[in-house]
Design a protein around this motif. Structure first.
Motif, PDB file in Angstrom:
ATOM      1  N   GLY A  51      -1.027  41.736  -2.236  1.00 33.01           N
ATOM      2  CA  GLY A  51      -0.024  40.741  -1.872  1.00 33.01           C
ATOM      3  C   GLY A  51       1.302  41.108  -2.494  1.00 33.01           C
ATOM      4  O   GLY A  51       1.348  41.778  -3.530  1.00 33.01           O
ATOM      5  N   ALA A  52       2.376  40.667  -1.875  1.00 27.41           N
ATOM      6  CA  ALA A  52       3.711  40.927  -2.404  1.00 27.41           C
ATOM      7  C   ALA A  52       4.565  39.684  -2.229  1.00 27.41           C
ATOM      8  O   ALA A  52       4.415  38.942  -1.246  1.00 27.41           O
ATOM      9  N   ALA A  53       5.459  39.460  -3.171  1.00 27.22           N
ATOM     10  CA  ALA A  53       6.449  38.389  -3.082  1.00 27.22           C
ATOM     11  C   ALA A  53       7.800  39.012  -3.382  1.00 27.22           C
ATOM     12  O   ALA A  53       8.004  39.597  -4.452  1.00 27.22           O
ATOM     13  N   LEU A  54       8.699  38.918  -2.435  1.00 25.04           N
ATOM     14  CA  LEU A  54      10.007  39.573  -2.480  1.00 25.04           C
ATOM     15  C   LEU A  54      11.090  38.528  -2.680  1.00 25.04           C
ATOM     16  O   LEU A  54      11.175  37.567  -1.906  1.00 25.04           O
ATOM     17  N   LEU A  55      11.916  38.690  -3.703  1.00 25.33           N
ATOM     18  CA  LEU A  55      13.006  37.764  -3.992  1.00 25.33           C
ATOM     19  C   LEU A  55      14.312  38.342  -3.482  1.00 25.33           C
ATOM     20  O   LEU A  55      14.761  39.392  -3.945  1.00 25.33           O
ATOM     21  N   ALA A  56      14.912  37.664  -2.503  1.00 24.35           N
ATOM     22  CA  ALA A  56      16.194  38.094  -1.945  1.00 24.35           C
ATOM     23  C   ALA A  56      17.336  37.610  -2.841  1.00 24.35           C
ATOM     24  O   ALA A  56      17.159  36.713  -3.668  1.00 24.35           O
ATOM     25  N   GLY A  75      -1.967  50.417  10.026  1.00 24.63           N
ATOM     26  CA  GLY A  75      -1.964  49.337   9.052  1.00 24.63           C
ATOM     27  C   GLY A  75      -0.602  49.223   8.385  1.00 24.63           C
ATOM     28  O   GLY A  75       0.241  50.120   8.492  1.00 24.63           O
ATOM     29  N   VAL A  76      -0.380  48.116   7.697  1.00 23.89           N
ATOM     30  CA  VAL A  76       0.895  47.920   6.995  1.00 23.89           C
ATOM     31  C   VAL A  76       0.613  47.381   5.598  1.00 23.89           C
ATOM     32  O   VAL A  76      -0.260  46.534   5.411  1.00 23.89           O
ATOM     33  N   CYS A  77       1.323  47.920   4.629  1.00 29.02           N
ATOM     34  CA  CYS A  77       1.175  47.497   3.238  1.00 29.02           C
ATOM     35  C   CYS A  77       1.871  46.152   3.020  1.00 29.02           C
ATOM     36  O   CYS A  77       2.782  45.771   3.754  1.00 29.02           O
ATOM     37  N   ALA A  78       1.465  45.467   1.966  1.00 33.43           N
ATOM     38  CA  ALA A  78       2.039  44.166   1.635  1.00 33.43           C
ATOM     39  C   ALA A  78       3.533  44.247   1.362  1.00 33.43           C
ATOM     40  O   ALA A  78       4.303  43.389   1.804  1.00 33.43           O
ATOM     41  N   GLU A  79       3.956  45.277   0.651  1.00 36.56           N
ATOM     42  CA  GLU A  79       5.362  45.416   0.298  1.00 36.56           C
ATOM     43  C   GLU A  79       6.224  45.579   1.550  1.00 36.56           C
ATOM     44  O   GLU A  79       7.246  44.915   1.704  1.00 36.56           O
ATOM     45  N   ARG A  80       5.798  46.457   2.444  1.00 37.58           N
ATOM     46  CA  ARG A  80       6.564  46.668   3.678  1.00 37.58           C
ATOM     47  C   ARG A  80       6.505  45.439   4.564  1.00 37.58           C
ATOM     48  O   ARG A  80       7.472  45.118   5.251  1.00 37.58           O
ATOM     49  N   ASN A  81       5.389  44.726   4.535  1.00 41.15           N
ATOM     50  CA  ASN A  81       5.257  43.499   5.305  1.00 41.15           C
ATOM     51  C   ASN A  81       6.291  42.466   4.836  1.00 41.15           C
ATOM     52  O   ASN A  81       7.011  41.868   5.640  1.00 41.15           O
ATOM     53  N   ALA A  82       6.389  42.263   3.527  1.00 41.73           N
ATOM     54  CA  ALA A  82       7.347  41.291   2.973  1.00 41.73           C
ATOM     55  C   ALA A  82       8.789  41.713   3.258  1.00 41.73           C
ATOM     56  O   ALA A  82       9.624  40.879   3.635  1.00 41.73           O
ATOM     57  N   LYS A  95      16.518  41.158  -5.138  1.00 43.20           N
ATOM     58  CA  LYS A  95      16.548  41.155  -6.597  1.00 43.20           C
ATOM     59  C   LYS A  95      15.270  41.760  -7.173  1.00 43.20           C
ATOM     60  O   LYS A  95      15.326  42.482  -8.150  1.00 43.20           O
ATOM     61  N   ALA A  96      14.121  41.401  -6.576  1.00 50.32           N
ATOM     62  CA  ALA A  96      12.849  41.803  -7.183  1.00 50.32           C
ATOM     63  C   ALA A  96      11.705  41.664  -6.197  1.00 50.32           C
ATOM     64  O   ALA A  96      11.800  40.923  -5.220  1.00 50.32           O
ATOM     65  N   ILE A  97      10.630  42.375  -6.505  1.00 51.49           N
ATOM     66  CA  ILE A  97       9.380  42.229  -5.772  1.00 51.49           C
ATOM     67  C   ILE A  97       8.245  42.263  -6.789  1.00 51.49           C
ATOM     68  O   ILE A  97       8.285  43.036  -7.749  1.00 51.49           O
ATOM     69  N   ALA A  98       7.274  41.378  -6.607  1.00 50.48           N
ATOM     70  CA  ALA A  98       6.054  41.383  -7.424  1.00 50.48           C
ATOM     71  C   ALA A  98       4.917  41.813  -6.512  1.00 50.48           C
ATOM     72  O   ALA A  98       4.836  41.369  -5.362  1.00 50.48           O
ATOM     73  N   ILE A  99       4.056  42.671  -7.018  1.00 49.01           N
ATOM     74  CA  ILE A  99       2.952  43.210  -6.234  1.00 49.01           C
ATOM     75  C   ILE A  99       1.649  42.868  -6.950  1.00 49.01           C
ATOM     76  O   ILE A  99       1.534  43.089  -8.162  1.00 49.01           O
ATOM     77  N   ALA A 100       0.673  42.338  -6.212  1.00 43.62           N
ATOM     78  CA  ALA A 100      -0.599  41.911  -6.799  1.00 43.62           C
ATOM     79  C   ALA A 100      -1.772  42.556  -6.078  1.00 43.62           C
ATOM     80  O   ALA A 100      -1.705  42.810  -4.878  1.00 43.62           O
ATOM     81  N   SER A 101      -2.844  42.806  -6.828  1.00 43.26           N
ATOM     82  CA  SER A 101      -4.092  43.298  -6.245  1.00 43.26           C
ATOM     83  C   SER A 101      -5.244  42.744  -7.076  1.00 43.26           C
ATOM     84  O   SER A 101      -5.042  41.910  -7.951  1.00 43.26           O
ATOM     85  N   ASP A 102      -6.442  43.239  -6.808  1.00 44.98           N
ATOM     86  CA  ASP A 102      -7.607  42.841  -7.583  1.00 44.98           C
ATOM     87  C   ASP A 102      -7.934  43.824  -8.705  1.00 44.98           C
ATOM     88  O   ASP A 102      -8.967  43.689  -9.361  1.00 44.98           O
ATOM     89  N   PHE A 121      16.689  49.789   0.532  1.00 41.36           N
ATOM     90  CA  PHE A 121      17.469  48.588   0.234  1.00 41.36           C
ATOM     91  C   PHE A 121      17.997  48.568  -1.194  1.00 41.36           C
ATOM     92  O   PHE A 121      18.340  47.524  -1.724  1.00 41.36           O
ATOM     93  N   GLY A 122      18.086  49.733  -1.811  1.00 39.91           N
ATOM     94  CA  GLY A 122      18.682  49.849  -3.139  1.00 39.91           C
ATOM     95  C   GLY A 122      17.746  50.494  -4.131  1.00 39.91           C
ATOM     96  O   GLY A 122      16.522  50.497  -3.946  1.00 39.91           O
ATOM     97  N   ALA A 123      18.327  51.021  -5.187  1.00 41.08           N
ATOM     98  CA  ALA A 123      17.544  51.739  -6.196  1.00 41.08           C
ATOM     99  C   ALA A 123      17.373  50.956  -7.490  1.00 41.08           C
ATOM    100  O   ALA A 123      16.547  51.313  -8.323  1.00 41.08           O
ATOM    101  N   SER A 124      18.129  49.882  -7.677  1.00 35.56           N
ATOM    102  CA  SER A 124      18.136  49.246  -8.995  1.00 35.56           C
ATOM    103  C   SER A 124      17.438  47.890  -9.059  1.00 35.56           C
ATOM    104  O   SER A 124      17.432  47.262 -10.109  1.00 35.56           O
ATOM    105  N   TRP A 125      16.825  47.417  -7.970  1.00 32.81           N
ATOM    106  CA  TRP A 125      16.177  46.110  -8.070  1.00 32.81           C
ATOM    107  C   TRP A 125      14.806  46.224  -8.727  1.00 32.81           C
ATOM    108  O   TRP A 125      14.198  47.280  -8.772  1.00 32.81           O
ATOM    109  N   ALA A 126      14.364  45.113  -9.294  1.00 29.08           N
ATOM    110  CA  ALA A 126      13.156  45.084 -10.127  1.00 29.08           C
ATOM    111  C   ALA A 126      11.879  45.100  -9.299  1.00 29.08           C
ATOM    112  O   ALA A 126      11.804  44.489  -8.230  1.00 29.08           O
ATOM    113  N   VAL A 127      10.878  45.780  -9.851  1.00 32.92           N
ATOM    114  CA  VAL A 127       9.540  45.825  -9.255  1.00 32.92           C
ATOM    115  C   VAL A 127       8.564  45.424 -10.354  1.00 32.92           C
ATOM    116  O   VAL A 127       8.553  46.039 -11.429  1.00 32.92           O
ATOM    117  N   TYR A 128       7.780  44.374 -10.103  1.00 38.05           N
ATOM    118  CA  TYR A 128       6.802  43.898 -11.073  1.00 38.05           C
ATOM    119  C   TYR A 128       5.416  44.320 -10.618  1.00 38.05           C
ATOM    120  O   TYR A 128       4.916  43.861  -9.603  1.00 38.05           O
TER     121      TYR A 128
END
Length: 166
Positions: A51-56, A75-82, A95-102, A121-128
């Motif tokens: 799962g991914a949650a992307l903060l604009a 297939g499509v990954c969660a990050e690309r889907n968001a 601003k950021a994206i959080a990525i979750a798995s099991d 969409f940029g090189a400096s935004w946060a990835v959790y």
């Protein structure tokens, strides 16, 4: 991380309480949304939910999950889907994206295709990068994809110069 304006809080309860506050999004809240998005994953072949949650930059959050297909490359990954969901609704600055798995033993990390997709969409935004217990490792896109190629490298001047070099 530059202009990232996510409020950092400690403790899962605090993060959950501020998840729906209209003026701020916490790292913990963003991670919580990525964990929730993971629940919708369609992964009958790998059984690997993401799962991914992307903060604009306008503070909207877009979620996505992986969606597999019998023809693997469709297939499509969660990050690309968001990200695609955000772009389809007019957002192009994040601003950021959080990525979750099991995965419990290591932090989930985006595949190479997702790293390049994020870089668009940029090189400096946060990835959790997270674990199911809510712990996380913070990186940015350029750390995940060093010496990367992005839209600024596609200016007509650079394309002409590169093509003349060959």
């Amino acid at each position: 991380m530059g202009d990232l304006q996510i409020e950092m809080l400690h403790g899962k309860d605090q993060g959950s309480q501020l998840l729906h506050h209209p003026d701020r999004v916490t790292v913990e809240g963003l991670i919580h949304q990525s964990l929730e998005a993971k629940e919708f994953a369609y992964c009958p072949y790998s059984n690997f939910r993401v799962g991914a949650a992307l903060l604009a930059h306008d503070d909207r959050v877009f979620t996505g999950c992986n969606v597999e297909n019998a023809c693997n490359n469709l297939g499509v990954c969660a990050e690309r889907n968001a990200i695609a969901k955000a772009v389809s609704e007019g957002c192009r600055s994040f601003k950021a994206i959080a990525i979750a798995s099991d995965l419990h033993d290591q932090f989930i990390s985006p595949c190479g295709g997702c790293r390049q997709f994020m870089r668009e969409f940029g090189a400096s935004w946060a990835v959790y990068l997270t674990k199911p217990d809510g712990s996380y490792k913070e990186m940015n896109v350029s750390e995940l994809l060093p010496v990367s190629f992005g839209p600024e490298d596609m200016s007509m001047k650079k394309v002409v110069k590169i093509s003349n070099e060959y």
